[in-house]
Each structure stands twice: as C-alpha cells, then as structure tokens.
Write a protein that holds these residues in place. Structure first.
Motif, PDB file in Angstrom:
ATOM      1  N   GLN A   1       0.809  -1.285   0.074  1.00  0.00           N
ATOM      2  CA  GLN A   1      -0.048  -0.143  -0.083  1.00  0.00           C
ATOM      3  C   GLN A   1       0.952   1.302   0.100  1.00  0.00           C
ATOM      4  N   GLN A   2       0.588   1.959  -0.926  1.00  0.00           N
ATOM      5  CA  GLN A   2       1.378   3.322  -0.991  1.00  0.00           C
ATOM      6  C   GLN A   2       0.825   4.446  -0.266  1.00  0.00           C
ATOM      7  N   ALA A   3      -0.409   4.492  -0.072  1.00  0.00           N
ATOM      8  CA  ALA A   3      -1.099   5.594   0.666  1.00  0.00           C
ATOM      9  C   ALA A   3      -2.267   5.285   0.847  1.00  0.00           C
ATOM     10  N   VAL A   4      -3.213   5.782   1.695  1.00  0.00           N
ATOM     11  CA  VAL A   4      -4.619   5.723   2.091  1.00  0.00           C
ATOM     12  C   VAL A   4      -5.084   6.882   1.473  1.00  0.00           C
ATOM     13  N   LEU A   5      -6.269   6.849   0.735  1.00  0.00           N
ATOM     14  CA  LEU A   5      -7.071   7.638  -0.083  1.00  0.00           C
ATOM     15  C   LEU A   5      -8.272   7.931   0.805  1.00  0.00           C
ATOM     16  N   TRP A   6      -8.856   8.929   0.421  1.00  0.00           N
ATOM     17  CA  TRP A   6     -10.272   9.225   1.101  1.00  0.00           C
ATOM     18  C   TRP A   6     -11.312  10.047   0.116  1.00  0.00           C
ATOM     19  N   GLN A   7     -12.293  10.015   0.534  1.00  0.00           N
ATOM     20  CA  GLN A   7     -13.508  10.610  -0.335  1.00  0.00           C
ATOM     21  C   GLN A   7     -13.041  11.925  -0.945  1.00  0.00           C
ATOM     22  N   GLY A   8     -13.416  12.310  -1.980  1.00  0.00           N
ATOM     23  CA  GLY A   8     -12.946  13.736  -2.513  1.00  0.00           C
ATOM     24  C   GLY A   8     -11.439  14.142  -3.093  1.00  0.00           C
ATOM     25  N   ASP A   9     -10.785  13.087  -2.842  1.00  0.00           N
ATOM     26  CA  ASP A   9      -9.381  13.133  -3.300  1.00  0.00           C
ATOM     27  C   ASP A   9      -9.465  12.813  -5.125  1.00  0.00           C
ATOM     28  N   SER A  10      -8.796  13.587  -5.807  1.00  0.00           N
ATOM     29  CA  SER A  10      -8.974  13.524  -7.151  1.00  0.00           C
ATOM     30  C   SER A  10      -7.437  13.016  -7.740  1.00  0.00           C
ATOM     31  N   LEU A  11      -7.536  12.157  -8.734  1.00  0.00           N
ATOM     32  CA  LEU A  11      -6.383  11.470  -9.149  1.00  0.00           C
ATOM     33  C   LEU A  11      -6.399  11.587 -10.552  1.00  0.00           C
ATOM     34  N   GLU A  12      -4.876  11.697 -11.337  1.00  0.00           N
ATOM     35  CA  GLU A  12      -4.934  11.716 -12.626  1.00  0.00           C
ATOM     36  C   GLU A  12      -4.873  10.182 -12.934  1.00  0.00           C
ATOM     37  N   ILE A  13      -5.646  10.050 -14.096  1.00  0.00           N
ATOM     38  CA  ILE A  13      -5.863   8.689 -14.849  1.00  0.00           C
ATOM     39  C   ILE A  13      -4.637   8.491 -15.709  1.00  0.00           C
ATOM     40  N   ARG A  14      -3.675   7.472 -15.592  1.00  0.00           N
ATOM     41  CA  ARG A  14      -2.634   7.415 -16.927  1.00  0.00           C
ATOM     42  C   ARG A  14      -2.954   5.957 -17.376  1.00  0.00           C
ATOM     43  N   GLY A  15      -3.908   4.950 -16.931  1.00  0.00           N
ATOM     44  CA  GLY A  15      -4.105   3.891 -17.793  1.00  0.00           C
ATOM     45  C   GLY A  15      -4.815   2.841 -16.819  1.00  0.00           C
ATOM     46  N   GLN A  16      -5.137   1.781 -17.443  1.00  0.00           N
ATOM     47  CA  GLN A  16      -6.045   0.735 -16.757  1.00  0.00           C
ATOM     48  C   GLN A  16      -5.305  -0.512 -17.015  1.00  0.00           C
ATOM     49  N   LYS A  17      -5.394  -1.394 -15.990  1.00  0.00           N
ATOM     50  CA  LYS A  17      -4.990  -2.933 -16.023  1.00  0.00           C
ATOM     51  C   LYS A  17      -6.171  -3.438 -15.073  1.00  0.00           C
ATOM     52  N   GLY A  18      -6.663  -4.287 -15.972  1.00  0.00           N
ATOM     53  CA  GLY A  18      -7.885  -5.028 -15.246  1.00  0.00           C
ATOM     54  C   GLY A  18      -8.831  -4.389 -14.350  1.00  0.00           C
ATOM     55  N   ASP A  19      -8.974  -4.743 -13.028  1.00  0.00           N
ATOM     56  CA  ASP A  19      -9.965  -4.009 -12.409  1.00  0.00           C
ATOM     57  C   ASP A  19      -9.510  -2.698 -11.800  1.00  0.00           C
ATOM     58  N   TYR A  20      -8.182  -2.360 -12.054  1.00  0.00           N
ATOM     59  CA  TYR A  20      -7.412  -1.256 -11.408  1.00  0.00           C
ATOM     60  C   TYR A  20      -7.140  -0.158 -12.502  1.00  0.00           C
ATOM     61  N   LEU A  21      -7.202   1.041 -11.969  1.00  0.00           N
ATOM     62  CA  LEU A  21      -6.845   2.246 -12.528  1.00  0.00           C
ATOM     63  C   LEU A  21      -5.243   2.686 -12.148  1.00  0.00           C
ATOM     64  N   GLN A  22      -4.474   2.823 -13.359  1.00  0.00           N
ATOM     65  CA  GLN A  22      -3.173   3.408 -12.882  1.00  0.00           C
ATOM     66  C   GLN A  22      -3.289   5.018 -12.678  1.00  0.00           C
ATOM     67  N   VAL A  23      -3.144   5.507 -11.725  1.00  0.00           N
ATOM     68  CA  VAL A  23      -3.263   6.740 -11.426  1.00  0.00           C
ATOM     69  C   VAL A  23      -2.170   7.661 -10.731  1.00  0.00           C
ATOM     70  N   TYR A  24      -2.123   9.165 -10.537  1.00  0.00           N
ATOM     71  CA  TYR A  24      -0.981   9.819 -10.007  1.00  0.00           C
ATOM     72  C   TYR A  24      -1.861  10.831  -9.052  1.00  0.00           C
ATOM     73  N   ASP A  25      -1.267  10.640  -7.934  1.00  0.00           N
ATOM     74  CA  ASP A  25      -1.996  11.660  -6.828  1.00  0.00           C
ATOM     75  C   ASP A  25      -0.876  12.748  -6.798  1.00  0.00           C
ATOM     76  N   HIS A  26      -1.544  13.979  -7.147  1.00  0.00           N
ATOM     77  CA  HIS A  26      -0.642  15.387  -7.281  1.00  0.00           C
ATOM     78  C   HIS A  26      -0.461  15.865  -6.038  1.00  0.00           C
ATOM     79  N   ARG A  27      -1.556  15.583  -4.923  1.00  0.00           N
ATOM     80  CA  ARG A  27      -1.548  16.129  -3.834  1.00  0.00           C
ATOM     81  C   ARG A  27      -0.246  15.400  -2.881  1.00  0.00           C
ATOM     82  N   ARG A  28      -0.160  14.137  -3.014  1.00  0.00           N
ATOM     83  CA  ARG A  28       0.697  13.456  -2.369  1.00  0.00           C
ATOM     84  C   ARG A  28       2.087  13.173  -3.352  1.00  0.00           C
ATOM     85  N   GLU A  29       1.848  13.748  -4.378  1.00  0.00           N
ATOM     86  CA  GLU A  29       2.916  13.402  -5.409  1.00  0.00           C
ATOM     87  C   GLU A  29       3.452  11.796  -5.546  1.00  0.00           C
TER      88      GLU A  29
END
Length: 479
Positions: free
Chosen positions: A31-59
């Motif tokens: 686990q890299q981080a714990v996210l909470w409702q309202g956090d916005s993420l940049e979508i960079r791709g998708q693998k299966g049931d997961y989205l590859q994302v980037y969290d700009h707030r936590r970098e």
C-alpha cells in the motif's frame, strides 16, 4: 482557491474512505497511501480492475480499484452534470469532502461566464458543515475520518481557522466561498446565507486586538445590512435580525470605549440592537433557533444601558442623596466616585476605578441612601452589578458577576429594592457549559448570595411585588 491540474481532461474522484493506493494492480501489492473521499487523481491507464493513477497532492503514483473512484470528464459540456452532483452532495451530511471535490471539478470545467454564486454557495455550505463536524466531539474512528477530510479540503484550497474557546479548539471555515457568493450573481437567499456564515459570533477570534475587533464588527454590520430581506422566508429574516442584534450590541459597547464617538452614536448602536431583537417574529422562530435567540438576547441585555441617554434609573430623592460620577483614571480606566449632598467628586464617599464601561444611568440607591447598585460592563458580552454599601468601616463595593466561570456570555442587573434593606432583586442571564439559563433572584443584602430564584418573576411573590417599574420597562429579560 480551487486547485486542479489544468491539463487534465478526465480525472478519478475517490468516492470511498480508506481506499488503498497500491504499488501494483493486485490486492496483495504494498500500500502506497490511504485515500479518502474527495481526493482527485490523474488517470494514466487501466489494468484489469485497477486504474493506474497519479496523486498530485501526495506526489505519488500507484493503482486503485476502479470501483472505489468515479471517472469524471472536465470538458465544458460536462459541467452541468458536475453541478447536479454538487447540488445533491450539498445537503448530504458526511460527504463534505466528496462534495468539495466535485465543486472543484465543476469550477474547473465550467466556462467563466457560466459560473454564478450557486457553486460557491454549495462549497461554502459544505465547508461550514465540515468545520462544525470537526469541532464536535468524535469517536476515534470518526475523528480520523474528519481529519482526513479536512486534509482533502485543504488540498483544494478550502482553509480553516482555529482558536481555543471554552477549553476546546473551535474550527471555522475562512469564508472565501461566501465572499464570492456576495460578489457574483446570486439569489437573495444565497446572499443571506453567505452573510450569516461570514458573521458568526463563535468564529470571531478572541485574540483580536480592540482595533481589529472594532473593524471586524463594523464590517459584519455592513455585510448584514447589504442583504435584501424583502422576499426572504420569515425563518431566515429572524436569523438575520438575531445576528444583527448581537453585532450592534457589540458595536454599542465598543463605541462607548472610544473617545471619538459621542453619546448619540453609542445610543444609536444600542437602539439598533434593541430594535433588531424586537423585530424577531416569535411565531416563526424555529425550535433549533431558540438557543440563538437566547444568545442574541444576552448580548443585547449586556449592552442595553447604552441606549439610555443618561438619566439615572431612579430619579428619586434617594438618588439625589446618593449617586455616582466618573472621571478618567489611568489610560483606559474610568474612576467611579460615590457622592451625596455633602460629598462631591473631589471629596467622595468612596472611589473605585475599572477598565469596564460604567453605565452611570443605571445607578439606583435605596430610600435610606445606604446602598447603591450600578451596572459595569467588563466585556461586550459580560455585564456585572456593582453594589456600593455602607458598613461599620465605611463605604465599600462588592462586584456581583453573572457567573463564577471565566467571563463569556452573561449579565446580571438590579431589578428592585425589597423594603427592610435585607434583600434586593436581581435578574441574571448566562450561558454556562453550553446551556442558557435565565433566573429572577432574591439576594441577601448582607452577603449578596441567592436566597431564592425562579425562571419567571411571577413565581416569586417578593419579586412580583417589589420589582422596579423602570427595570420592568427597559429590560430584555421579559421578552
């Protein structure tokens, strides 16, 4: 205020608390981080049931389950859909952080000319509710979620101010969205709600210097007076009247402390406070607004003597025999001189100095000229009763405060003399431990302790019989 990466066309908004941002697209990945409702993420791709994302707030980059987020387009044509979601979340308790995230997305997507005060009204409403929840007592798990939601809101530029009040930290929204509501095209209802949010008494920092507090209260009065009330519902009109009453009561006290303001300006502010309190439509007063009504009445009651032009409360022969005059003392002080027919201010019976505001019009003596009661206001929300008495060792004064706790919100006032000089009548209103209490009391003259009290004056025969007619005509305790 609202921050999203400008180049993004589609984002993922986290909809579930404690969502895991993982290092790989599988549940067993670290686990890299714990996210909470309202956090916005940049979508960079998708693998299966997961989205590859980037969290700009936590970098931080990683993977998150697609079911724990909602993919949202930020194109201008999708702005109405975002606004619809904001409208829904505006009144959904517990979803403030998610609502703030969607409000940020809408403000990013909508063309500038399409933005009105509605989105900022919703944003301010959610920020206010989040601050209230954070200031209330929470369970351990609830407190963790609130803290995380506050961080999410701060990531969008929604900032809170905090200060200690009554041994507890009070959290308040800084009001940026509400100010924008007042500046943008908005309905009268939205402007009224924004004005009420910006002028809260509990969100005035107790650490403000007198000059800063005076400027803030003048600004609060101006904001409230700019609201058009004609078409507002009666409930909201009542709330505006109550807020104005409290603000103008504070201004009456502050004007009385400033030499550049004469008696007419002080009287005008106090009378405005009384008029606003009297304008409340009690038949439309909601049960939830009852504490607010008590709060406003105490604030007005503390400063009500400012509305008196200066005539002593009891213009009787006793008052001529025994009265008070004042003179400047040390910087900021007022010295009270107890005088009678044989003793003037240069040779008084007794002198005591105070940093409070001395309302000389409240001075009233008993028939024998052996006791005098006087109202002295230490703070804009705290008024004491000073009782000057002649004893075996000469004249002295006892200070009777509204309560025994640290000065907060309350007043006590003289209400009448009981023949025989063994008792006097007093009225007290105070907020203590979060509760409002009103009492009509019979005080023992020797010790100034309460012998008996009731919540209505008619429930005490002595009070009903000997209450002072001037007090009865002027007090706000009989509202």
């Amino acid at each position: 205020m609202i921050m999203l990466t400008a180049a993004l066309a589609v984002i993922a908004i986290v909809t579930q608390d404690q969502s895991a941002l993982r290092a790989a697209p599988r549940d067993s990945a670290p686990q890299q981080a714990v996210l909470w409702q309202g956090d916005s993420l940049e979508i960079r791709g998708q693998k299966g049931d997961y989205l590859q994302v980037y969290d700009h707030r936590r970098e931080r980059a990683g993977y998150i389950r697609a079911t724990q987020v909602r993919q949202q387009s930020l194109k201008p044509e999708d702005a109405p859909e975002l606004l619809s979601i904001v409208r829904f979340l505006k009144d959904t308790s517990g979803s403030e952080a998610l609502g703030i995230g969607y409000a940020a997305a809408y403000l990013h997507a909508a063309p500038a000319e399409a933005i009105t005060g509605e989105a900022f009204d919703a944003l301010g409403t959610m920020a206010e509710r989040l601050a209230r929840r954070a200031s209330a007592r929470q369970t351990k798990s609830g407190g963790e979620a609130i803290a995380a939601h506050l961080e999410v809101a701060a990531g969008y530029g929604v900032n809170m101010t905090s200060f200690e009040r009554e041994t507890q930290v009070q959290l308040c929204y800084n009001g940026d969205a509400h100010r924008r509501v007042l500046a943008l095209p908005s309905t009268d209802l939205q402007k009224a709600q924004a004005a009420l949010a910006l002028t809260k008494h509990e969100c005035v920092s107790p650490a403000l210097a007198p000059v800063e507090r005076f400027a803030l209260d003048n600004w609060r009065a101006e904001v409230l007076d700019r609201v058009e009330t004609r078409d507002l519902p009666e409930v909201l009109k009542n709330r505006l009247h109550l807020r104005k009453a409290g603000v103008w009561a504070s201004l009456a006290y502050q004007r009385a402390r400033r030499p550049e303001f004469g008696q007419p300006a002080v009287q005008l502010a106090a009378q405005r406070a009384l008029d606003e309190l009297a304008a409340v439509n009690k038949s439309e007063l909601m049960e939830s607004d009852t504490p607010t009504y008590s709060d406003a009445a105490i604030r007005v009651g503390a400063s009500r003597w400012a509305a008196n032009p200066g005539t002593p409360m009891a213009a009787t022969k006793a008052a001529v025999k025994l009265s008070v005059t004042t003179s400047p003392g040390q910087p900021g002080e007022t010295c009270i001189h107890l005088v009678d027919a044989k003793h003037d201010a240069r040779n008084p019976l007794f002198t005591r100095c105070t940093y409070g505001v001395v309302w000389t019009a409240s001075a009233t003596a008993n028939r024998e000229g052996t006791v005098l009661a006087l109202a002295v206001q230490a703070l804009d929300t705290w008024r004491e009763m000073w009782v000057f008495r002649q004893g075996a060792e000469g004249w002295g004064v006892d200070v009777v405060p509204p309560g025994l706790d640290a000065p907060n919100l309350g007043y006590i006032e003289f209400s009448g003399w009981v023949p025989g000089n063994a008792q006097l009548l007093a009225t007290r209103e105070i907020k203590a431990d979060g509760h409002y209490k009103q009492s009509f009391e019979i005080l023992r003259m020797a010790t100034l302790t309460v012998e008996r009290w009731a919540d209505k004056p008619n429930n005490l025969s002595l009070f009903y019989r000997w209450q002072d007619p001037v007090w009865k005509g002027q007090t706000v305790s009989l509202r």
